[in-house]
Enzyme design. Structure first.
Site, PDB file in Angstrom:
ATOM      1  N   GLY A   9       0.834  -1.201   0.000  1.00  0.00           N
ATOM      2  CA  GLY A   9       0.000   0.000   0.000  1.00  0.00           C
ATOM      3  C   GLY A   9       0.862   1.241   0.000  1.00  0.00           C
ATOM      4  O   GLY A   9       0.494   2.284   0.546  1.00  0.00           O
ATOM      5  N   LYS A  11       1.615   3.483  -2.094  1.00  0.00           N
ATOM      6  CA  LYS A  11       1.176   4.720  -2.738  1.00  0.00           C
ATOM      7  C   LYS A  11      -0.030   5.357  -2.044  1.00  0.00           C
ATOM      8  O   LYS A  11      -0.462   6.445  -2.422  1.00  0.00           O
ATOM      9  CB  LYS A  11       0.846   4.450  -4.211  1.00  0.00           C
ATOM     10  CG  LYS A  11       2.068   4.057  -5.038  1.00  0.00           C
ATOM     11  CD  LYS A  11       1.696   3.807  -6.491  1.00  0.00           C
ATOM     12  CE  LYS A  11       2.919   3.385  -7.307  1.00  0.00           C
ATOM     13  NZ  LYS A  11       2.571   3.093  -8.727  1.00  0.00           N
ATOM     14  N   GLY A  12      -0.561   4.684  -1.031  1.00  0.00           N
ATOM     15  CA  GLY A  12      -1.661   5.249  -0.267  1.00  0.00           C
ATOM     16  C   GLY A  12      -1.167   6.337   0.671  1.00  0.00           C
ATOM     17  O   GLY A  12       0.037   6.545   0.846  1.00  0.00           O
ATOM     18  N   ARG A  13      -2.104   7.041   1.294  1.00  0.00           N
ATOM     19  CA  ARG A  13      -1.719   8.167   2.150  1.00  0.00           C
ATOM     20  C   ARG A  13      -0.873   7.719   3.331  1.00  0.00           C
ATOM     21  O   ARG A  13       0.166   8.312   3.618  1.00  0.00           O
ATOM     22  CB  ARG A  13      -2.976   8.892   2.636  1.00  0.00           C
ATOM     23  CG  ARG A  13      -3.725   9.632   1.532  1.00  0.00           C
ATOM     24  CD  ARG A  13      -4.950  10.336   2.076  1.00  0.00           C
ATOM     25  NE  ARG A  13      -5.656  11.057   1.023  1.00  0.00           N
ATOM     26  CZ  ARG A  13      -6.771  11.748   1.211  1.00  0.00           C
ATOM     27  NH1 ARG A  13      -7.316  11.803   2.420  1.00  0.00           N
ATOM     28  NH2 ARG A  13      -7.353  12.377   0.208  1.00  0.00           N
ATOM     29  N   THR A  78      -3.910  -2.425   8.584  1.00  0.00           N
ATOM     30  CA  THR A  78      -5.158  -2.567   7.832  1.00  0.00           C
ATOM     31  C   THR A  78      -6.268  -3.050   8.756  1.00  0.00           C
ATOM     32  O   THR A  78      -6.031  -3.850   9.656  1.00  0.00           O
ATOM     33  CB  THR A  78      -4.961  -3.570   6.682  1.00  0.00           C
ATOM     34  OG1 THR A  78      -3.856  -3.146   5.879  1.00  0.00           O
ATOM     35  CG2 THR A  78      -6.199  -3.656   5.812  1.00  0.00           C
ATOM     36  N   ASN A 106      -4.552   0.559  16.011  1.00  0.00           N
ATOM     37  CA  ASN A 106      -4.056   1.937  15.892  1.00  0.00           C
ATOM     38  C   ASN A 106      -2.579   1.958  16.259  1.00  0.00           C
ATOM     39  O   ASN A 106      -2.181   1.330  17.239  1.00  0.00           O
ATOM     40  CB  ASN A 106      -4.843   2.865  16.815  1.00  0.00           C
ATOM     41  CG  ASN A 106      -4.772   4.315  16.378  1.00  0.00           C
ATOM     42  OD1 ASN A 106      -3.703   4.841  16.105  1.00  0.00           O
ATOM     43  ND2 ASN A 106      -5.919   4.971  16.321  1.00  0.00           N
ATOM     44  N   HIS A 134     -13.905  10.153  12.737  1.00  0.00           N
ATOM     45  CA  HIS A 134     -12.952   9.988  11.645  1.00  0.00           C
ATOM     46  C   HIS A 134     -13.401  10.757  10.406  1.00  0.00           C
ATOM     47  O   HIS A 134     -14.538  11.215  10.317  1.00  0.00           O
ATOM     48  CB  HIS A 134     -12.795   8.508  11.282  1.00  0.00           C
ATOM     49  CG  HIS A 134     -11.943   7.737  12.235  1.00  0.00           C
ATOM     50  ND1 HIS A 134     -12.425   7.246  13.427  1.00  0.00           N
ATOM     51  CD2 HIS A 134     -10.633   7.380  12.182  1.00  0.00           C
ATOM     52  CE1 HIS A 134     -11.454   6.609  14.061  1.00  0.00           C
ATOM     53  NE2 HIS A 134     -10.359   6.674  13.329  1.00  0.00           N
ATOM     54  N   LYS A 138     -13.384   6.916   5.612  1.00  0.00           N
ATOM     55  CA  LYS A 138     -13.094   5.670   6.325  1.00  0.00           C
ATOM     56  C   LYS A 138     -14.154   4.627   5.998  1.00  0.00           C
ATOM     57  O   LYS A 138     -15.356   4.918   6.013  1.00  0.00           O
ATOM     58  CB  LYS A 138     -13.037   5.920   7.832  1.00  0.00           C
ATOM     59  CG  LYS A 138     -12.598   4.706   8.639  1.00  0.00           C
ATOM     60  CD  LYS A 138     -12.325   5.083  10.086  1.00  0.00           C
ATOM     61  CE  LYS A 138     -11.964   3.867  10.916  1.00  0.00           C
ATOM     62  NZ  LYS A 138     -10.769   3.161  10.381  1.00  0.00           N
TER      63      LYS A 138
END
EC number: 1.17.1.8
Length: 248
Positions: A9, A11-13, A78, A106, A134, A138
């Protein structure tokens, strides 16, 4: 020797944040950046020893099966893990001794401490409720953090022999009292401008206690992820919750 790290992942934030955090260390070496269009064999070819997974609930189990079966430990942020999924991960780990998997609801240290403090406080108060807030993108509600927090509170109450919480509600709109997690109401808010926030409210005769945590950007997750990467070799098998890696 630097620990060789792969990021799933990437390239995800959050993935981009973890890539930057690993690159900013002297004791970790980023050897693979893998996204949804890439082949997982890149992890093996690069010699990754630990993988960080911030992907999707649909992808994470396949990722873990591949990593564990190839002797690669995994630090997982995840979401989407239920008891059946955790049991499957334990089974894979049992067949591959020495591989560690850390699954944490978390990785923000403040959130981990909130969960720990909430469990400590639970036996002193008649009532407890959890509110999580959130960003609107999400995918799951309530959050894994809120569920984990509520489960810890409920377990502490059971260990203390406490009765069910007082609640005389007879009429309510659907969902108005939140989700019931082991007898603890959990409320989810999705709102623009939010990142990740949690409040645990306790109450008893004549007093209340609020434990509140705020993550204002995704950099808050990086220190906890680095703790996981650096310590996973000392924790074979499945561990759920970063608190088990901290000296608390």
């Amino acid at each position: 020797m630097a620990i060789k790290v792969g990021v799933l992942g990437a390239k995800g934030r959050v993935g981009q944040t973890i890539v930057a955090a690993v690159n900013d260390t002297d004791d970790l070496e980023l050897v693979a950046e893998v996204d949804h269009d890439d082949d997982l064999s890149l992890l093996v070819d690069s010699g990754a020893e630990v993988v960080v997974d911030f992907t999707t609930p649909n992808a994470v189990m396949g990722n873990l099966e591949f990593c564990i079966n190839n002797g690669i430990s995994a630090v997982v942020g995840t979401t989407g893990f239920d008891e059946d999924r955790l049991a499957q991960v334990r089974s894979w780990c049992a067949s591959n001794e020495g591989v560690g998997v850390l699954i944490a609801p978390n990785f923000a240290i403040s959130a981990v401490l909130t969960m720990v403090f909430a469990r400590q406080a639970a036996r002193f108060f008649e009532s407890a409720e959890v509110i999580e807030l959130h960003h609107p993108n999400k995918l799951d509600a309530p959050s894994g953090t809120a569920i984990h927090t509520a489960q810890g509170i409920a377990e502490a109450r059971r260990e203390a022999g406490m009765a069910a919480q007082p609640d005389a509600t007879e009429q309510a709109l659907d969902g108005s009292r939140g989700a019931d997690v082991d007898g603890i109401p959990v409320h989810a808010v999705r709102m623009s401008g939010m990142v990740a926030h949690e409040a645990v409210i306790f109450g008893t005769q004549g007093q209340t206690l609020t434990i509140k945590q705020d993550s204002y950007d995704r950099n808050s997750f990086a220190p906890g992820v680095l703790v996981g990467i650096r310590n996973i070799a000392q924790h074979p098998g499945l561990t759920v919750g970063l608190e088990h890696y901290l000296d608390l």
